[in-house]
Scaffold this motif. Sequence first.
Motif, PDB file in Angstrom:
ATOM      1  N   ALA A  91      -1.991 -31.261 -37.139  1.00 29.07           N
ATOM      2  CA  ALA A  91      -2.616 -32.576 -37.226  1.00 29.07           C
ATOM      3  C   ALA A  91      -3.696 -32.559 -38.305  1.00 29.07           C
ATOM      4  N   HIS A  92      -4.432 -33.623 -38.379  1.00 31.19           N
ATOM      5  CA  HIS A  92      -5.337 -33.882 -39.495  1.00 31.19           C
ATOM      6  C   HIS A  92      -6.332 -32.746 -39.767  1.00 31.19           C
ATOM      7  N   GLU A  93      -7.188 -32.428 -38.779  1.00 34.20           N
ATOM      8  CA  GLU A  93      -8.289 -31.493 -39.017  1.00 34.20           C
ATOM      9  C   GLU A  93      -7.779 -30.115 -39.418  1.00 34.20           C
ATOM     10  N   GLY A  94      -6.804 -29.622 -38.656  1.00 33.35           N
ATOM     11  CA  GLY A  94      -6.302 -28.287 -38.930  1.00 33.35           C
ATOM     12  C   GLY A  94      -5.584 -28.202 -40.269  1.00 33.35           C
ATOM     13  N   SER A  95      -4.895 -29.275 -40.641  1.00 29.99           N
ATOM     14  CA  SER A  95      -4.171 -29.212 -41.904  1.00 29.99           C
ATOM     15  C   SER A  95      -5.154 -29.199 -43.076  1.00 29.99           C
ATOM     16  N   LEU A  96      -6.315 -29.851 -42.894  1.00 27.40           N
ATOM     17  CA  LEU A  96      -7.346 -29.755 -43.933  1.00 27.40           C
ATOM     18  C   LEU A  96      -7.879 -28.326 -44.038  1.00 27.40           C
ATOM     19  N   LEU A  97      -8.020 -27.690 -42.874  1.00 26.85           N
ATOM     20  CA  LEU A  97      -8.497 -26.311 -42.872  1.00 26.85           C
ATOM     21  C   LEU A  97      -7.487 -25.419 -43.595  1.00 26.85           C
ATOM     22  N   LEU A  98      -6.200 -25.675 -43.345  1.00 27.47           N
ATOM     23  CA  LEU A  98      -5.168 -24.920 -44.054  1.00 27.47           C
ATOM     24  C   LEU A  98      -5.273 -25.154 -45.560  1.00 27.47           C
ATOM     25  N   TRP A  99      -5.480 -26.397 -45.939  1.00 29.17           N
ATOM     26  CA  TRP A  99      -5.623 -26.762 -47.358  1.00 29.17           C
ATOM     27  C   TRP A  99      -6.751 -25.941 -47.981  1.00 29.17           C
ATOM     28  N   MET A 100      -7.875 -25.906 -47.264  1.00 36.19           N
ATOM     29  CA  MET A 100      -9.036 -25.140 -47.744  1.00 36.19           C
ATOM     30  C   MET A 100      -8.717 -23.665 -47.874  1.00 36.19           C
ATOM     31  N   LEU A 101      -8.053 -23.130 -46.850  1.00 36.45           N
ATOM     32  CA  LEU A 101      -7.744 -21.696 -46.868  1.00 36.45           C
ATOM     33  C   LEU A 101      -6.884 -21.372 -48.089  1.00 36.45           C
ATOM     34  N   ILE A 102      -5.902 -22.238 -48.351  1.00 37.47           N
ATOM     35  CA  ILE A 102      -5.012 -21.973 -49.488  1.00 37.47           C
ATOM     36  C   ILE A 102      -5.771 -22.103 -50.801  1.00 37.47           C
ATOM     37  N   LEU A 103      -6.654 -23.102 -50.887  1.00 38.22           N
ATOM     38  CA  LEU A 103      -7.459 -23.238 -52.114  1.00 38.22           C
ATOM     39  C   LEU A 103      -8.281 -21.967 -52.348  1.00 38.22           C
ATOM     40  N   ASN A 104      -8.840 -21.443 -51.264  1.00 41.54           N
ATOM     41  CA  ASN A 104      -9.628 -20.223 -51.396  1.00 41.54           C
ATOM     42  C   ASN A 104      -8.762 -19.031 -51.784  1.00 41.54           C
ATOM     43  N   LEU A 105      -7.558 -18.977 -51.222  1.00 42.42           N
ATOM     44  CA  LEU A 105      -6.637 -17.903 -51.598  1.00 42.42           C
ATOM     45  C   LEU A 105      -6.349 -17.952 -53.093  1.00 42.42           C
ATOM     46  N   TRP A 106      -6.069 -19.147 -53.606  1.00 46.43           N
ATOM     47  CA  TRP A 106      -5.772 -19.299 -55.035  1.00 46.43           C
ATOM     48  C   TRP A 106      -6.984 -18.890 -55.861  1.00 46.43           C
ATOM     49  N   THR A 107      -8.171 -19.313 -55.425  1.00 46.54           N
ATOM     50  CA  THR A 107      -9.367 -18.978 -56.198  1.00 46.54           C
ATOM     51  C   THR A 107      -9.578 -17.473 -56.231  1.00 46.54           C
ATOM     52  N   VAL A 108      -9.398 -16.828 -55.066  1.00 46.04           N
ATOM     53  CA  VAL A 108      -9.601 -15.382 -55.010  1.00 46.04           C
ATOM     54  C   VAL A 108      -8.565 -14.667 -55.885  1.00 46.04           C
ATOM     55  N   ALA A 109      -7.330 -15.155 -55.854  1.00 48.08           N
ATOM     56  CA  ALA A 109      -6.296 -14.553 -56.705  1.00 48.08           C
ATOM     57  C   ALA A 109      -6.674 -14.706 -58.174  1.00 48.08           C
ATOM     58  N   LEU A 110      -7.207 -15.875 -58.497  1.00 45.27           N
ATOM     59  CA  LEU A 110      -7.629 -16.143 -59.876  1.00 45.27           C
ATOM     60  C   LEU A 110      -8.741 -15.183 -60.283  1.00 45.27           C
ATOM     61  N   PHE A 121     -15.743 -19.512 -70.218  1.00 48.13           N
ATOM     62  CA  PHE A 121     -14.603 -20.336 -69.839  1.00 48.13           C
ATOM     63  C   PHE A 121     -14.248 -20.089 -68.377  1.00 48.13           C
ATOM     64  N   PHE A 122     -14.192 -18.817 -68.009  1.00 50.57           N
ATOM     65  CA  PHE A 122     -13.809 -18.478 -66.646  1.00 50.57           C
ATOM     66  C   PHE A 122     -14.846 -18.989 -65.639  1.00 50.57           C
ATOM     67  N   ALA A 123     -16.129 -18.895 -66.017  1.00 50.57           N
ATOM     68  CA  ALA A 123     -17.176 -19.400 -65.130  1.00 50.57           C
ATOM     69  C   ALA A 123     -16.990 -20.895 -64.887  1.00 50.57           C
ATOM     70  N   ARG A 124     -16.608 -21.626 -65.942  1.00 56.21           N
ATOM     71  CA  ARG A 124     -16.380 -23.067 -65.766  1.00 56.21           C
ATOM     72  C   ARG A 124     -15.200 -23.318 -64.839  1.00 56.21           C
ATOM     73  N   VAL A 125     -14.143 -22.517 -64.995  1.00 57.60           N
ATOM     74  CA  VAL A 125     -12.973 -22.665 -64.125  1.00 57.60           C
ATOM     75  C   VAL A 125     -13.384 -22.486 -62.663  1.00 57.60           C
ATOM     76  N   ILE A 126     -14.119 -21.420 -62.403  1.00 63.33           N
ATOM     77  CA  ILE A 126     -14.541 -21.144 -61.016  1.00 63.33           C
ATOM     78  C   ILE A 126     -15.454 -22.266 -60.520  1.00 63.33           C
TER      79      ILE A 126
END
Lengths: 660, 168
Positions: A91-110, A121-126
């Motif tokens: 549902a709504h709240e949990g799916s937002l949390l999932l969205w956040m988790l994935i965004l963080n995963l991508w950022t950490v991978a980056l 440049f990289f500092a601006r990306v982050i």
Amino acid sequence: MTPELGQLALILALILSALQCVLPLTGAWKNSRPLMATGRSLAAGQFVFVALAFGILAWAFWINDFSVAYVAQNSNLTLPWYYRLAAVWGAHEGSLLLWMLILNLWTVALVALGGKLPEAFFARVIGVLGFVSFGFLLYMVTTSNPFVRILPAPPNGADLNPVLQDPGLTFHPPLLYMGYVGFSVAFAFAIASLLGGELKATWVRWARPWTNVAWGFLTVGIVAGSAWAYYELGWGGWWFWDPVENASFMPWLIGAALIHAQAITDKRGGLRAWTLLLSIFGFAFSLLGTFLVRSGLLTSVHAFAFAPTRGLFILVYLGVVIGGSLLLYALRAPKVTGGQPFALASRETLMVVGNLMLTVACAMVLLGTLYPLVGEALNIGRISVGPPYFGPLFLLLMTPLVLAMPFGPLSRWGKADLKVWARALVKIVALAVAAGIIGFVVGARSFYQLLGITASVWVMAGVALFAIKRWREAPAGKRYPFEMVGMMLAHFGVGVFIAGAILTRSMSVEQDVSMRPGSSVEVGAYAFQFRGVSETKGPNWLAEQGSVSITRDGKPVVVLHPQKRTYAGGQVQTEAAIQAGIFRDLYVSLGDRIGDGAWSLRVYDKPFVRWIWAGGILMMLGSFTVVLDRRFRLKRAVEPETTHAKPEPAPPGKLADDHA
Amino acid sequence: MNPVRKRRLIVTLVIVAAVGIATAISVFALQQTMTYLYSPSEVIAGKAPADGVFRLGGIVAEGSVHKVSGTLQTDFVLTDRFENIPVKYTGILPDLFRVGQSTITTGRMQNGTFIATKVLAKHDATYMPPQVAQAIAKAKEEHRIPSGKLPPPQAGEGSTKHPAVIRP
């Protein structure tokens, strides 16, 4: 106690995300290395806290902690453990949390893989990713907190919506979100380039694998959703032009265009401004998609009850992100032009045509999706726009793209040889016509059947000609680099998809019938005999289970058992029974009891329906394969790292042309 | 005109033409294919097209669902609590179709009965499509009912509160 810890973790992550936005951007502006370096650790810290919050919510589902309102609304003591975990994003709240988790995963991978990029440049990306993350976390903490308690705790939960209790939908949201969120990388690269006033072709090259991976996930996410709608909604369709499907389809179209635009910028340096614009729009449509689905603005199967404060926040956030990006683009984009010119007849032109068709198709879908909202706002009336609008227009817009598709890879960059086009045209037409004739001999008679066969072979023939050309012209060992294999797989996937979509449409036989036990009905070449209904039981449902035996020319094919389930919470859910096959699906779904032992049944013969999803999966494999190419590995390692010598607040307008 | 400018001009013209044509076709197609949603009150007031396809939204009236034995035909009444429209549908109903549930149907009027070709019910039992909610609110406004007197009907509410008048 633990849910409060989850809440605390979210608030800490919110603070870290604010810092992750402000500190590295300030560092890049003031040219302060210590400030720029904070981005990495802040991103890592934020990931830890969001993962902790996610873990705590999952744990609350695992131990059936119904004092957490979200768990009580979406879980139940009888729900099997795997669906309890999937309910985290049900549902709504949990799916937002999932969205956040994935965004963080991508950022950490980056952060882990981005060490070779220039520091500023990289500092601006982050920093840009920090801003995105801040918006979402603020939204969660202020309007959509998943850890709200209800006291006293109810003895049992209300159960997960039964339509979501299905493997297809367990994976659909995470895959889709991987795609949506993945476009944030290209977006952050674009904004960072615009902020710095400089865009190097190598940076685009570095962004390409991320875009490809994101698009691959988005593709398979859409495939999962489509397959789920096919068997779970019980209508046997695979695409409905439902507003929410459109919401995921728009970033997909832009993503497909972006992949090709990035390839041009990477290899030829051209179309920089266009690539930047698509990067912005790709992510803007991802945000729009996420929020349209969750906002309750749309009337669709995904729409859920809705609080007005959420809508306002979403509107403001979208306005800031999209408006701000486009403003920045308007101010800075003219300064990043460059690249090699190309003739009217060239690979670039064909790719631009494709790009144009994809973006116009996206605009068309956007118009149709938002028109009802606009109509309502302007008080024109309550309007609905459906398949009669989207279907023909999409077909119309995709025709030039499909026609041009085989020629793109066969043409040279810069200036194509018209004789090569002519020779390829002759071969492709010959192959497509031959396929049409074979189809006719085998038994294809309708216009759409022949169209499906020829169009599909048209695209596949292009792939085959390209493979032959590489085999003949390139030196052994360098014939098929991963980038080209990926392209061929994806283009072949388009051919498979076209065959599936058009043949299913033209050859399906669908019937709603009323049947008594013992009676039978003919659908296509098959006879469906209804044997009656018995009762059966699952972990958290009771079902009436029909039994339908299917025969062809008197020989038994299969016995199908469609169900009508009643879940613990009282919800009724139809489970279609499907005999899946490469060339056809046989599909039975149980309707209602209509007196005298008779039941209403929906019986389908669906030829080639699997090809639709197979095509999507090939596209996904293709886009993943491209990432393996040496082009991306080598250049990343070779990229000169000279920030310590002369840190770069490059004067806006400085242009670096360093394409290979 | 130098070749680069000429090429740019051609490309720009092509893009402008393509976008223009696409927009024109899109808008035309929109106007041809979109369907409007009406509440039973609006239909009774004659606002809906007399013989065109439109969507009718409302609540399935209590006690009105009647399945014609041995066939796929279902008769029911859609109400906005002020006016009722009898609906006839032949086919398999969605799982969430039930009394008190808000529903959107697509079809046309024929001799005072709405012949539906499509019935859409929502997957969230507590959810009322904003369009239906608005239609009901609008109907209420037009009937000048003070808001305290008759609460807006909730999807899934008890069946005895507002017994619906069923037209013959």
